[in-house]
Enzyme design. Structure first.
Site, PDB file in Angstrom:
ATOM      1  N   CYS A 191      -3.274 -15.145   4.300  1.00 22.17           N
ATOM      2  CA  CYS A 191      -4.111 -14.373   3.373  1.00 22.17           C
ATOM      3  C   CYS A 191      -4.086 -12.885   3.729  1.00 22.17           C
ATOM      4  O   CYS A 191      -3.907 -12.021   2.863  1.00 22.17           O
ATOM      5  CB  CYS A 191      -5.549 -14.877   3.401  1.00 22.17           C
ATOM      6  SG  CYS A 191      -5.767 -16.552   2.805  1.00 22.17           S
ATOM      7  N   TYR A 192      -4.261 -12.603   5.012  1.00 24.70           N
ATOM      8  CA  TYR A 192      -4.267 -11.214   5.468  1.00 24.70           C
ATOM      9  C   TYR A 192      -2.934 -10.538   5.133  1.00 24.70           C
ATOM     10  O   TYR A 192      -2.907  -9.440   4.564  1.00 24.70           O
ATOM     11  CB  TYR A 192      -4.513 -11.176   6.978  1.00 24.70           C
ATOM     12  CG  TYR A 192      -4.469  -9.795   7.583  1.00 24.70           C
ATOM     13  CD1 TYR A 192      -5.608  -8.989   7.599  1.00 24.70           C
ATOM     14  CD2 TYR A 192      -3.301  -9.295   8.158  1.00 24.70           C
ATOM     15  CE1 TYR A 192      -5.586  -7.723   8.155  1.00 24.70           C
ATOM     16  CE2 TYR A 192      -3.264  -8.027   8.711  1.00 24.70           C
ATOM     17  CZ  TYR A 192      -4.406  -7.242   8.713  1.00 24.70           C
ATOM     18  OH  TYR A 192      -4.357  -5.981   9.256  1.00 24.70           O
ATOM     19  N   GLY A 193      -1.832 -11.189   5.480  1.00 24.11           N
ATOM     20  CA  GLY A 193      -0.513 -10.612   5.223  1.00 24.11           C
ATOM     21  C   GLY A 193      -0.264 -10.371   3.747  1.00 24.11           C
ATOM     22  O   GLY A 193       0.331  -9.357   3.355  1.00 24.11           O
ATOM     23  N   THR A 195      -2.511  -9.725   1.426  1.00 24.97           N
ATOM     24  CA  THR A 195      -3.282  -8.571   0.954  1.00 24.97           C
ATOM     25  C   THR A 195      -2.652  -7.261   1.409  1.00 24.97           C
ATOM     26  O   THR A 195      -2.649  -6.275   0.662  1.00 24.97           O
ATOM     27  CB  THR A 195      -4.739  -8.629   1.434  1.00 24.97           C
ATOM     28  OG1 THR A 195      -4.787  -8.646   2.873  1.00 24.97           O
ATOM     29  CG2 THR A 195      -5.440  -9.859   0.899  1.00 24.97           C
ATOM     30  N   LYS A 196      -2.112  -7.229   2.613  1.00 21.88           N
ATOM     31  CA  LYS A 196      -1.500  -5.996   3.113  1.00 21.88           C
ATOM     32  C   LYS A 196      -0.173  -5.711   2.413  1.00 21.88           C
ATOM     33  O   LYS A 196       0.207  -4.557   2.226  1.00 21.88           O
ATOM     34  CB  LYS A 196      -1.302  -6.076   4.625  1.00 21.88           C
ATOM     35  CG  LYS A 196      -2.611  -6.118   5.406  1.00 21.88           C
ATOM     36  CD  LYS A 196      -3.482  -4.901   5.116  1.00 21.88           C
ATOM     37  CE  LYS A 196      -4.788  -4.930   5.890  1.00 21.88           C
ATOM     38  NZ  LYS A 196      -5.635  -3.758   5.586  1.00 21.88           N
TER      39      LYS A 196
END
Length: 330
Positions: A191-193, A195-196
């Protein structure tokens, strides 16, 4: 093999271009300069801890005025920064960056306190915990996307609205990128990757909208000018990095590549202030630096200042740490 590993990390977005500089003692106290050329107004989201707090500290040391916001109480960090910088202008307010109402209130608060906003740094972010996507609760998926992507969109839109009305003022917006920004896998942080990965597209789109307009629509007339940039602090010893980490991860890559918040801020803030052309990519951890760190660790056998041989955080006397090994900055 060291070179190949460095290049693979660069491709994953962990590192990018960098110009070497003299080493900084990350725990050293800064001495504010006696004079400054210009007092600028700076907004920093997620400014109560970690690199956001360190950015605020560094801007204040250079004589600039700062507003920080956070979902956490901003009174303790503001009090700490006031004590460290007597006479400095530092203000704080609660803000959930994924709430349009909160972000609108943040814009009004910053405008009231600073008068003019020159730099707006979208720093707030969460990783949602390190685990496979199938094991991540839906609530955490929503949180990561709301804070890291929706939050940046809302804050950027608000910053642009304020900056467009600032007669003759050049405003700069910085969107913080991280692991996954250049593609490649980010296992445990899908999820983090994701969004970035979307932020460079946002930055490029906004730059072209501002400079070229949108086909079929009349160009917007603005009293002020707006520049949009990418900001990459790299690996920083914060909650975002250390939470749910393992001894193996802490030994490598953290023990080799990660830096303290103060070190990152001391390097990046002058680069932020120097940014002129829209679309500038500002990084702390670049290929040159990572190769140097690899050489020191694997060829010269230099040990980490912050992680011991068993993968534990080395705790400095007089400093306070939480259960994840994150050092308190105040």
């Amino acid at each position: 093999s060291i070179v190949l590993l460095a290049l693979s990390l660069a491709h994953a977005g962990l590192v990018s271009g960098f110009t070497p500089r003299a080493p900084i003692s990350p725990l050293a106290q800064r001495t504010p300069p006696s004079t400054t050329k210009l007092n600028l107004g700076v907004v920093i989201t997620g400014g109560s801890n970690g690199v956001g707090y360190a950015y605020a500290d560094e801007f204040l040391s250079l004589g600039h005025s700062v507003v920080i916001c956070d979902v956490a109480d901003t009174e303790p960090p503001v009090d700490a920064l006031k004590a460290k910088h007597p006479g400095g202008e530092i203000y704080g307010t609660r803000c959930d960056v994924s709430s349009a109402e909160d972000v609108s209130a943040l814009g009004a608060f910053a405008k009231e306190k600073l008068g003019t906003i020159h730099h707006w740094i979208n720093n707030a972010g969460v990783n949602g915990g390190r685990r496979a996507l199938m094991d991540v609760p839906i609530s955490q998926v929503e949180l990561v996307v709301k804070v890291n992507l929706l939050g940046v969109l809302l804050c950027t839109k608000q910053a642009m609205a304020v900056m467009a009305e600032q007669e003759g003022v050049e405003g700069h917006i910085f969107n913080t990128v991280g692991s996954g920004v250049k593609g490649g896998g980010t296992p445990g942080y899908a999820c983090y990757g994701a969004t970035k990965r979307g932020l460079p597209q946002l930055t490029d789109s906004l730059r072209k909208e501002i400079d070229e307009g949108v086909e079929g629509y009349e160009a917007r007339k603005m009293k002020g000018s707006i520049k949009v940039h990418s900001l990459s602090p790299g690996m920083v010893f914060t909650k975002l990095l250390l939470e749910d980490s393992t001894p193996s991860l802490r030994k490598f890559p953290f023990g080799v590549l990660a830096a303290q918040p103060e070190e990152v801020a001391q390097d990046l803030v002058p680069k932020i202030l120097a940014a002129k052309e829209s679309g500038t990519s500002i990084e702390f951890l670049g290929t040159d630096k990572i190769l140097k760190k690899f050489f020191e660790r694997f060829v010269l056998q230099k040990k980490s200042e912050y992680i011991d041989d068993d993968g534990n955080v080395i705790k400095f006397p007089g400093e306070q740490y939480n259960e994840d090994g994150v050092r308190a900055l105040y």
